[in-house]
Design a protein around this motif. Sequence first.
Motif, short mmCIF file in Angstrom:
data_model
loop_
_atom_site.label_atom_id
_atom_site.label_comp_id
_atom_site.label_asym_id
_atom_site.label_seq_id
_atom_site.Cartn_x
_atom_site.Cartn_y
_atom_site.Cartn_z
N ARG A 27 1.09 -1.22 -0.06
CA ARG A 27 -0.27 -0.01 -0.15
C ARG A 27 0.94 1.20 0.06
NH1 ARG A 27 -1.13 3.36 3.63
NH2 ARG A 27 -0.15 2.24 5.32
N ILE A 28 1.95 1.23 0.67
CA ILE A 28 2.84 2.38 0.63
C ILE A 28 3.67 2.42 -0.40
CG2 ILE A 28 4.92 3.31 2.17
CD1 ILE A 28 3.41 1.95 4.70
N ALA A 29 4.18 1.45 -0.70
CA ALA A 29 4.96 1.49 -2.28
C ALA A 29 4.01 1.84 -3.49
CB ALA A 29 5.31 -0.27 -2.49
N ALA A 30 2.92 1.71 -3.41
CA ALA A 30 1.92 2.10 -4.37
C ALA A 30 2.09 3.53 -4.75
CB ALA A 30 0.44 1.89 -3.97
N GLU A 31 2.67 4.40 -3.67
CA GLU A 31 3.09 5.94 -3.93
C GLU A 31 4.01 6.12 -4.92
OE1 GLU A 31 3.30 8.27 -0.21
OE2 GLU A 31 2.15 6.67 0.70
N PHE A 32 4.98 5.19 -4.93
CA PHE A 32 6.23 5.09 -5.80
C PHE A 32 6.44 4.23 -6.87
CE2 PHE A 32 6.96 5.80 -0.98
CZ PHE A 32 6.96 7.24 -1.06
N LEU A 33 5.81 3.18 -6.81
CA LEU A 33 5.85 2.06 -7.88
C LEU A 33 4.78 1.91 -8.55
CD1 LEU A 33 8.00 -0.54 -5.92
CD2 LEU A 33 9.03 1.14 -7.29
N ALA A 34 4.75 1.65 -9.92
CA ALA A 34 3.42 1.46 -10.50
C ALA A 34 2.84 0.28 -10.30
CB ALA A 34 3.72 1.39 -12.19
N VAL A 35 3.56 -0.98 -9.91
CA VAL A 35 3.16 -2.17 -9.56
C VAL A 35 3.93 -2.50 -8.10
CG1 VAL A 35 2.94 -4.61 -9.81
CG2 VAL A 35 2.90 -3.10 -11.84
N PRO A 36 2.92 -2.10 -7.15
CA PRO A 36 3.66 -2.12 -5.64
C PRO A 36 4.36 -3.39 -5.37
CG PRO A 36 1.40 -1.24 -5.58
CD PRO A 36 1.69 -1.79 -7.26
N ALA A 37 3.87 -4.64 -5.75
CA ALA A 37 4.36 -5.91 -5.50
C ALA A 37 5.95 -5.88 -6.22
CB ALA A 37 3.54 -6.99 -6.06
N ASP A 38 6.21 -5.17 -7.21
CA ASP A 38 7.40 -5.13 -7.65
C ASP A 38 8.39 -4.78 -6.45
OD1 ASP A 38 6.82 -5.80 -10.06
OD2 ASP A 38 7.01 -3.62 -10.95
N LEU A 39 8.08 -4.09 -5.63
CA LEU A 39 9.02 -4.18 -4.18
C LEU A 39 9.70 -5.15 -4.02
CD1 LEU A 39 10.24 -1.95 -2.39
CD2 LEU A 39 8.42 -2.56 -0.64
N PHE A 40 9.02 -6.50 -3.79
CA PHE A 40 9.29 -7.46 -3.57
C PHE A 40 9.67 -8.52 -4.70
CE2 PHE A 40 6.34 -5.98 -0.16
CZ PHE A 40 7.03 -6.18 0.91
N ASP A 41 8.90 -8.42 -5.57
CA ASP A 41 9.02 -9.41 -6.92
C ASP A 41 10.26 -8.89 -7.78
OD1 ASP A 41 6.77 -10.75 -5.70
OD2 ASP A 41 5.48 -9.79 -7.23
N VAL A 42 10.27 -7.65 -7.97
CA VAL A 42 11.54 -7.39 -9.02
C VAL A 42 12.50 -6.70 -8.13
CG1 VAL A 42 11.88 -5.76 -10.58
CG2 VAL A 42 9.90 -6.78 -10.89
N ALA A 43 12.44 -5.91 -7.02
CA ALA A 43 13.57 -5.41 -6.49
C ALA A 43 14.24 -6.17 -5.50
CB ALA A 43 12.95 -3.97 -5.63
N GLY A 44 13.43 -7.29 -5.09
CA GLY A 44 14.13 -8.41 -4.19
C GLY A 44 13.88 -8.04 -2.63
N ALA A 45 13.26 -6.97 -2.46
CA ALA A 45 13.05 -6.76 -0.99
C ALA A 45 12.30 -7.89 -0.46
CB ALA A 45 12.37 -5.71 -0.81
N THR A 46 12.65 -8.15 1.03
CA THR A 46 11.82 -8.97 1.89
C THR A 46 10.98 -8.44 2.84
OG1 THR A 46 13.68 -8.97 3.36
CG2 THR A 46 13.87 -10.73 1.57
N LEU A 47 10.36 -9.25 3.61
CA LEU A 47 9.48 -8.35 4.58
C LEU A 47 10.39 -7.89 5.74
CD1 LEU A 47 6.58 -7.84 5.24
CD2 LEU A 47 6.43 -9.90 6.19
#
Length: 116
Positions: A27-47
């Motif tokens: 939800r927070i990543a949606a302010e910055f990324l077109a697809v918020p899940a990319d924070l984890f799926d593309v950028a490789g961040a973990t919880l």
Amino acid sequence: MTAREAEAERDELRTKLDAFLRADAERIAAEFLAVPADLFDVAGATLADVLDDDGRVSADKIKELADAAVKERPGLAAPGMTPGLFGAYGPSLHGAQGATGAFAKPAPSWATALRG
């Protein structure tokens, strides 16, 4: 309740908590990324990467991670956001790119059309 049942219940609750935390981070990543899940799926961040010392989702950490991802892959940026203008992100200044804020042209409305 047996030890196995308690462990199974604990594991189920951990899975649910992780899902809630990830949803909050996205939800927070949606302010910055077109697809918020990319924070984890593309950028490789973990919880663990997006949690503060108290185990809460950190908007600051998410912004840092999203900034790093967009610097490497600008196409990940949310629509209308251009990396590097106002801090890490800012409204696009080009009208065709979905400008927002003081630089945006107002969207046409029925009131404008009826006024002529």
